[in-house]
Design a protein around this motif. Structure first.
Motif, PDB file in Angstrom:
ATOM      1  N   ALA A  20     -16.193   6.709 -10.276  1.00 38.10           N
ATOM      2  CA  ALA A  20     -15.382   5.959  -9.323  1.00 38.10           C
ATOM      3  C   ALA A  20     -16.179   5.614  -8.075  1.00 38.10           C
ATOM      4  O   ALA A  20     -15.996   4.575  -7.467  1.00 38.10           O
ATOM      5  CB  ALA A  20     -14.149   6.766  -8.959  1.00 38.10           C
ATOM      6  N   LEU A  23     -18.022   2.473  -8.503  1.00 33.28           N
ATOM      7  CA  LEU A  23     -17.114   1.328  -8.501  1.00 33.28           C
ATOM      8  C   LEU A  23     -16.778   0.927  -7.082  1.00 33.28           C
ATOM      9  O   LEU A  23     -16.773  -0.240  -6.732  1.00 33.28           O
ATOM     10  CB  LEU A  23     -15.811   1.640  -9.219  1.00 33.28           C
ATOM     11  CG  LEU A  23     -14.825   0.491  -9.028  1.00 33.28           C
ATOM     12  CD1 LEU A  23     -15.084  -0.613  -9.993  1.00 33.28           C
ATOM     13  CD2 LEU A  23     -13.421   0.959  -9.038  1.00 33.28           C
ATOM     14  N   MET A  26     -19.148  -1.346  -5.660  1.00 32.77           N
ATOM     15  CA  MET A  26     -19.153  -2.694  -6.216  1.00 32.77           C
ATOM     16  C   MET A  26     -17.962  -3.503  -5.728  1.00 32.77           C
ATOM     17  O   MET A  26     -18.060  -4.674  -5.451  1.00 32.77           O
ATOM     18  CB  MET A  26     -19.107  -2.626  -7.736  1.00 32.77           C
ATOM     19  CG  MET A  26     -20.261  -1.851  -8.300  1.00 32.77           C
ATOM     20  SD  MET A  26     -20.447  -2.227 -10.014  1.00 32.77           S
ATOM     21  CE  MET A  26     -20.593  -3.985  -9.943  1.00 32.77           C
ATOM     22  N   ALA A  27     -16.820  -2.808  -5.653  1.00 37.66           N
ATOM     23  CA  ALA A  27     -15.598  -3.528  -5.330  1.00 37.66           C
ATOM     24  C   ALA A  27     -15.618  -4.035  -3.891  1.00 37.66           C
ATOM     25  O   ALA A  27     -14.902  -4.953  -3.547  1.00 37.66           O
ATOM     26  CB  ALA A  27     -14.394  -2.628  -5.547  1.00 37.66           C
ATOM     27  N   VAL A  29     -17.621  -5.829  -2.464  1.00 39.98           N
ATOM     28  CA  VAL A  29     -18.219  -7.158  -2.345  1.00 39.98           C
ATOM     29  C   VAL A  29     -17.231  -8.127  -1.705  1.00 39.98           C
ATOM     30  O   VAL A  29     -17.559  -8.947  -0.894  1.00 39.98           O
ATOM     31  CB  VAL A  29     -18.666  -7.681  -3.735  1.00 39.98           C
ATOM     32  CG1 VAL A  29     -19.054  -9.134  -3.664  1.00 39.98           C
ATOM     33  CG2 VAL A  29     -19.816  -6.840  -4.250  1.00 39.98           C
ATOM     34  N   SER A  30     -15.962  -8.023  -2.112  1.00 39.69           N
ATOM     35  CA  SER A  30     -14.943  -8.827  -1.464  1.00 39.69           C
ATOM     36  C   SER A  30     -13.722  -7.950  -1.254  1.00 39.69           C
ATOM     37  O   SER A  30     -13.556  -6.956  -1.935  1.00 39.69           O
ATOM     38  CB  SER A  30     -14.584 -10.031  -2.336  1.00 39.69           C
ATOM     39  OG  SER A  30     -13.873  -9.593  -3.474  1.00 39.69           O
ATOM     40  N   PRO A  31     -12.867  -8.319  -0.298  1.00 36.51           N
ATOM     41  CA  PRO A  31     -11.718  -7.457  -0.026  1.00 36.51           C
ATOM     42  C   PRO A  31     -10.822  -7.357  -1.254  1.00 36.51           C
ATOM     43  O   PRO A  31     -10.515  -8.356  -1.889  1.00 36.51           O
ATOM     44  CB  PRO A  31     -11.007  -8.150   1.129  1.00 36.51           C
ATOM     45  CG  PRO A  31     -11.554  -9.535   1.176  1.00 36.51           C
ATOM     46  CD  PRO A  31     -12.885  -9.515   0.530  1.00 36.51           C
ATOM     47  N   ALA A  32     -10.432  -6.135  -1.620  1.00 39.49           N
ATOM     48  CA  ALA A  32      -9.628  -5.935  -2.815  1.00 39.49           C
ATOM     49  C   ALA A  32      -8.158  -5.907  -2.459  1.00 39.49           C
ATOM     50  O   ALA A  32      -7.774  -5.519  -1.362  1.00 39.49           O
ATOM     51  CB  ALA A  32     -10.029  -4.625  -3.476  1.00 39.49           C
ATOM     52  N   GLN A  33      -7.316  -6.338  -3.419  1.00 38.16           N
ATOM     53  CA  GLN A  33      -5.877  -6.204  -3.261  1.00 38.16           C
ATOM     54  C   GLN A  33      -5.437  -5.065  -4.159  1.00 38.16           C
ATOM     55  O   GLN A  33      -5.971  -4.910  -5.243  1.00 38.16           O
ATOM     56  CB  GLN A  33      -5.157  -7.444  -3.778  1.00 38.16           C
ATOM     57  CG  GLN A  33      -5.541  -8.757  -3.206  1.00 38.16           C
ATOM     58  CD  GLN A  33      -4.942  -9.835  -4.102  1.00 38.16           C
ATOM     59  OE1 GLN A  33      -5.560 -10.285  -5.046  1.00 38.16           O
ATOM     60  NE2 GLN A  33      -3.708 -10.220  -3.823  1.00 38.16           N
ATOM     61  N   GLN A  34      -4.434  -4.322  -3.723  1.00 40.00           N
ATOM     62  CA  GLN A  34      -3.963  -3.202  -4.534  1.00 40.00           C
ATOM     63  C   GLN A  34      -2.459  -3.228  -4.726  1.00 40.00           C
ATOM     64  O   GLN A  34      -1.725  -3.624  -3.840  1.00 40.00           O
ATOM     65  CB  GLN A  34      -4.320  -1.886  -3.850  1.00 40.00           C
ATOM     66  CG  GLN A  34      -5.706  -1.426  -4.188  1.00 40.00           C
ATOM     67  CD  GLN A  34      -5.885   0.055  -3.925  1.00 40.00           C
ATOM     68  OE1 GLN A  34      -5.110   0.851  -4.427  1.00 40.00           O
ATOM     69  NE2 GLN A  34      -6.893   0.408  -3.167  1.00 40.00           N
ATOM     70  N   LEU A  35      -2.024  -2.804  -5.906  1.00 42.88           N
ATOM     71  CA  LEU A  35      -0.599  -2.673  -6.180  1.00 42.88           C
ATOM     72  C   LEU A  35      -0.165  -1.282  -5.728  1.00 42.88           C
ATOM     73  O   LEU A  35      -0.757  -0.281  -6.126  1.00 42.88           O
ATOM     74  CB  LEU A  35      -0.352  -2.833  -7.685  1.00 42.88           C
ATOM     75  CG  LEU A  35       1.098  -2.963  -8.140  1.00 42.88           C
ATOM     76  CD1 LEU A  35       1.691  -4.298  -7.678  1.00 42.88           C
ATOM     77  CD2 LEU A  35       1.187  -2.862  -9.668  1.00 42.88           C
ATOM     78  N   GLU A  36       0.873  -1.211  -4.900  1.00 43.97           N
ATOM     79  CA  GLU A  36       1.316   0.090  -4.394  1.00 43.97           C
ATOM     80  C   GLU A  36       1.866   0.953  -5.526  1.00 43.97           C
ATOM     81  O   GLU A  36       2.413   0.446  -6.507  1.00 43.97           O
ATOM     82  CB  GLU A  36       2.408  -0.066  -3.332  1.00 43.97           C
ATOM     83  CG  GLU A  36       1.996  -0.874  -2.125  1.00 43.97           C
ATOM     84  CD  GLU A  36       2.662  -2.237  -2.134  1.00 43.97           C
ATOM     85  OE1 GLU A  36       2.680  -2.891  -3.206  1.00 43.97           O
ATOM     86  OE2 GLU A  36       3.166  -2.637  -1.072  1.00 43.97           O
ATOM     87  N   TYR A  39       5.063   0.535  -7.885  1.00 45.83           N
ATOM     88  CA  TYR A  39       5.158  -0.598  -8.806  1.00 45.83           C
ATOM     89  C   TYR A  39       4.222  -0.463  -9.994  1.00 45.83           C
ATOM     90  O   TYR A  39       4.129  -1.334 -10.836  1.00 45.83           O
ATOM     91  CB  TYR A  39       4.897  -1.915  -8.044  1.00 45.83           C
ATOM     92  CG  TYR A  39       5.862  -2.044  -6.905  1.00 45.83           C
ATOM     93  CD1 TYR A  39       7.207  -2.324  -7.165  1.00 45.83           C
ATOM     94  CD2 TYR A  39       5.467  -1.803  -5.583  1.00 45.83           C
ATOM     95  CE1 TYR A  39       8.120  -2.377  -6.137  1.00 45.83           C
ATOM     96  CE2 TYR A  39       6.382  -1.853  -4.548  1.00 45.83           C
ATOM     97  CZ  TYR A  39       7.711  -2.139  -4.834  1.00 45.83           C
ATOM     98  OH  TYR A  39       8.631  -2.181  -3.826  1.00 45.83           O
ATOM     99  N   ARG A  40       3.495   0.641 -10.071  1.00 46.44           N
ATOM    100  CA  ARG A  40       2.620   0.868 -11.215  1.00 46.44           C
ATOM    101  C   ARG A  40       3.459   1.303 -12.422  1.00 46.44           C
ATOM    102  O   ARG A  40       4.643   1.596 -12.283  1.00 46.44           O
ATOM    103  CB  ARG A  40       1.550   1.891 -10.855  1.00 46.44           C
ATOM    104  CG  ARG A  40       0.696   1.356  -9.706  1.00 46.44           C
ATOM    105  CD  ARG A  40      -0.526   2.187  -9.430  1.00 46.44           C
ATOM    106  NE  ARG A  40      -1.312   1.523  -8.375  1.00 46.44           N
ATOM    107  CZ  ARG A  40      -2.590   1.758  -8.142  1.00 46.44           C
ATOM    108  NH1 ARG A  40      -3.238   2.632  -8.880  1.00 46.44           N
ATOM    109  NH2 ARG A  40      -3.233   1.115  -7.187  1.00 46.44           N
ATOM    110  N   LEU A  41       2.799   1.372 -13.590  1.00 43.61           N
ATOM    111  CA  LEU A  41       3.539   1.611 -14.838  1.00 43.61           C
ATOM    112  C   LEU A  41       4.510   2.788 -14.727  1.00 43.61           C
ATOM    113  O   LEU A  41       5.654   2.695 -15.148  1.00 43.61           O
ATOM    114  CB  LEU A  41       2.558   1.846 -15.996  1.00 43.61           C
ATOM    115  CG  LEU A  41       3.195   2.132 -17.361  1.00 43.61           C
ATOM    116  CD1 LEU A  41       4.037   0.953 -17.840  1.00 43.61           C
ATOM    117  CD2 LEU A  41       2.125   2.467 -18.395  1.00 43.61           C
TER     118      LEU A  41
END
Lengths: 343, 316
Positions: A20, A23, A26-27, A29-36, A39-41
């Motif tokens: 992790a 990762l 790497m991530a 590189v640009s701003p990431a969006q995340q699902l709270e 709302y995950r499975l």
């Protein structure tokens, strides 16, 4: 078979699984969006839609407790207190109790056990319970939603959800019972190479260097002869063994034990990323597979479809992405046999 | 998760535009969409055998056996691999190009077909929160079990990585991630410590590098594949095998030896320096043996006529 599969299973060989931490680098590189989380499975907002199924778990699943800590789930199969669970999780429990709904039962009786399927029939003194409703007819299909017990509080069951994820099949493995010795073949003789501690073999007094000559009165010429004898034995059975120790023939009576209590399975790279999986996760005549995140402490309970019908019984957490359940038809057949045995 | 997404993509499952499913009906719609697309998706998902008993996955995206996978699975350019299709058949394959920095790669099955294949999400429509399903040969190919499917949502989006809560494990690497219309939106790459950290290469990363990967280029530097020896001869075309022999140029890359020499899309390369070219493997093999700066003679079929073209090979 399980072993073959495991040995092939390193994450695309030695080329490497990144952690992790790598990762994260790497991530960025640009701003990431995340699902709270909700709302995950298996987040709380998504689980709201499964409330009717949670209510089925509330009434028809059992929580098995040892010293008030839950270690497995079970299926309520009759109004008067018959419960099915995973048999191998019952070993060495001190103060077993069962919660069903908001009631607690401390008078738990183990009536009968099926070693082949790893299912035990329990009984508590209850009435007016709501047993699971079996899904009869066609077996649940791949891609169908399924619901199992998630974490539990004193009075409230929670749901965990996923889908049927592969073909129903047999899970092969080695024999279920062992003497507690490691064998080698030397000059066409079956020689005891090592005796495991706290096993029937150690208790009976077998020693490394003993040559196994006979078992159950039959001549043992190769190790397969001995393994064949174990095939239809159950834990607790006694195997009579005659050995040659330094030229002297000696007889022993060895109590057989479940394999997984003596020998750990192979720890593959996939196992290392799988958290707490079940002690016994192989050697089932037939299972359906799903992707619900269970642990070794959360198997044994019912697997429900979206109609709330019981399509199976969770029998093993195999690894990070695979959970096994016994299909409904087979659970019912095992139940009938166990009820018969207990009379 | 906006109205705009619906307008752009009319086939989009309506539950994707809810923050969470609200009823059993919504859940059944997800199940219907998944089951409606699962058969084809499973048929097109392949196992990839690696040396030393390792195993990965991939997915077929064209009838003639073009496979998308992860760079750490294909491992290099021009390597021989074995692909196991869902029916249990084993096929010889060769690795084409890869992106070492982001874990994208292509492989081609050498012979056979037509193969079952899946549609690619060409317009890059996947959004945060979308429902997705993931396939792969977890832990290696298992005939009785078949391809394993997992359901989840896209939980994190960044430029070169998307993350889902479809639980992956070793052997899934290189396998496909699908949207609820059965379109390919990503390729499995790696996992983190938590069960929620399952990372995929987004399909846009394949679109970006498509032609170069087809032309067997080793792109970028990075953790997912080791760079091959430098200074390999480079022609600069994407090509594919033709049934009647020879390889057909499907694209000529700009500023390359091929462009300079006047090769055109549609040309069929029949011979290199008098050596007959039968298929892609043969074509790549012949080029592999050459050095940058070598002058070679191509016999090319253009508009029904043989033509000889001289090319001075470039450097990769």
């Amino acid at each position: 078979m399980e072993k073959t599969r495991q040995s092939k299973s390193s994450w695309a060989s030695a080329r490497g699984l990144l952690t992790a931490a790598a990762l994260g680098a790497m991530a960025s590189v640009s701003p990431a969006q995340q699902l709270e989380g909700p709302y995950r499975l298996n987040g709380s907002a998504v689980l709201q839609a499964f409330e009717p199924l949670r209510e089925v778990l509330q009434s028809s699943s059992a929580v098995l407790l040892d010293d008030w800590k839950s270690f497995a789930y079970g299926l309520v199969v009759s109004p008067d207190g018959y419960v099915l669970t995973k048999a191998s999780e019952l070993a060495d429990r001190d103060e077993m109790a069962i919660s069903i709904g908001a009631s607690k039962f401390t008078d738990v009786e183990v009536l009968a056990t099926d070693v082949e399927w790893d299912v035990a029939l329990l009984k508590v003194d209850a009435e007016n319970l709501t047993p699971v409703v079996w899904k009869d007819g066609e077996e649940v299909t791949i891609g169908s939603w399924v619901v199992s017990n998630g974490s539990t509080s004193r009075s409230r069951r929670r749901a965990r959800v996923g889908i049927i994820s592969a073909n129903a099949r047999e899970i092969k493995g080695s024999s279920n019972v062992v003497l507690g010795i490691v064998l080698k073949t030397e000059k066409d003789q079956i020689v005891v190479e090592d005796v495991k501690e706290d096993t029937g073999a150690a208790e009976a007094g077998l020693q490394s260097g003993d040559v196994i000559v006979e078992a159950e009165g039959k001549k043992m010429e190769k190790r397969e002869d001995l393994l064949d004898l174990l095939g239809d034995k159950e834990p607790g059975d006694i195997l009579k063994v005659r050995v040659d120790r330094d030229g002297e023939e000696m007889d022993f009576e060895v109590e057989l034990m479940e394999r997984h209590r003596v020998f750990d399975g192979p720890q593959s790279r996939n196992d290392a990323m799988s958290g707490r999986f079940s002690g016994r996760r192989e050697n089932f005549p037939r299972v359906i597979q799903h992707d619900i995140m269970l642990s070794e402490r959360s198997v044994g309970g019912p697997l429900l479809d979206l109609e709330g019908r019981c399509v199976g019984m969770n029998i093993a957490r195999a690894n990070r992405s695979e959970t096994f359940a016994i299909p409904a038809a087979e659970v019912q057949a095992v139940l009938e046999r166990l009820l018969e045995d207990s009379r | 998760m906006t109205g705009g997404a619906v307008a752009d993509n009319p086939g989009r499952l309506y539950v994707n535009d809810k923050k969470a499913p609200e009823s059993l009906r919504d859940l059944r719609k997800i199940e219907e969409a998944l089951q409606g697309n699962l058969g084809r998706a499973r048929e097109a998902t392949v196992g990839i055998e690696l040396g030393e008993g390792g195993a990965g996955s991939g997915v077929i995206v064209s009838e003639d056996g073009l496979v998308l996978t992860a760079a750490h699975v294909s491992g290099g350019v021009g390597d021989d691999l074995v692909i196991i299709t869902a029916d249990g058949e084993r096929h010889d394959a060769i690795s084409l190009g890869l992106v070492a920095s982001t874990d994208a790669a292509m492989v081609r099955i050498k012979e056979g077909g037509p193969f079952p294949f899946v549609e690619i999400d060409a317009d890059d429509t996947a959004r945060l929160g979308d429902w997705v399903f993931s396939l792969g040969h977890s832990g290696g190919y298992d005939d009785a079990r078949g391809v394993v499917v997992r359901l989840g949502r896209i939980v994190r989006v960044a430029d070169v990585t998307i993350q889902s809560d479809c639980k992956l494990i070793g052997g899934d690497s290189g396998g496909p991630l699908f949207d609820m219309n059965g379109r390919l939106i990503g390729i499995h790459s790696r996992v983190g410590a938590s069960l929620e950290q399952n990372m995929h290469v987004p399909i846009r990363e394949f679109h970006r590098n498509w032609d170069k990967m087809l032309a067997s280029e080793f792109i970028g530097e990075g953790p997912f594949a080791k760079k091959p020896e430098p200074a390999k001869a480079y022609l600069g075309v994407a090509a594919e095998a033709r049934e009647e022999g020879g390889v057909e140029v499907t694209r000529v890359l700009e500023d390359t030896a091929a462009a300079e020499a006047g090769l055109e899309t549609g040309d069929v390369i029949l011979e290199i320096d008098g050596e007959e070219i039968e298929d892609m493997e043969n074509f790549l093999e012949v080029l592999k043996g050459m050095e940058p700066g070598d002058k070679i003679e191509l016999t090319v079929l253009r508009d029904g006529e043989d033509k000889t073209i001289e090319v001075e090979l470039g450097e990769r």
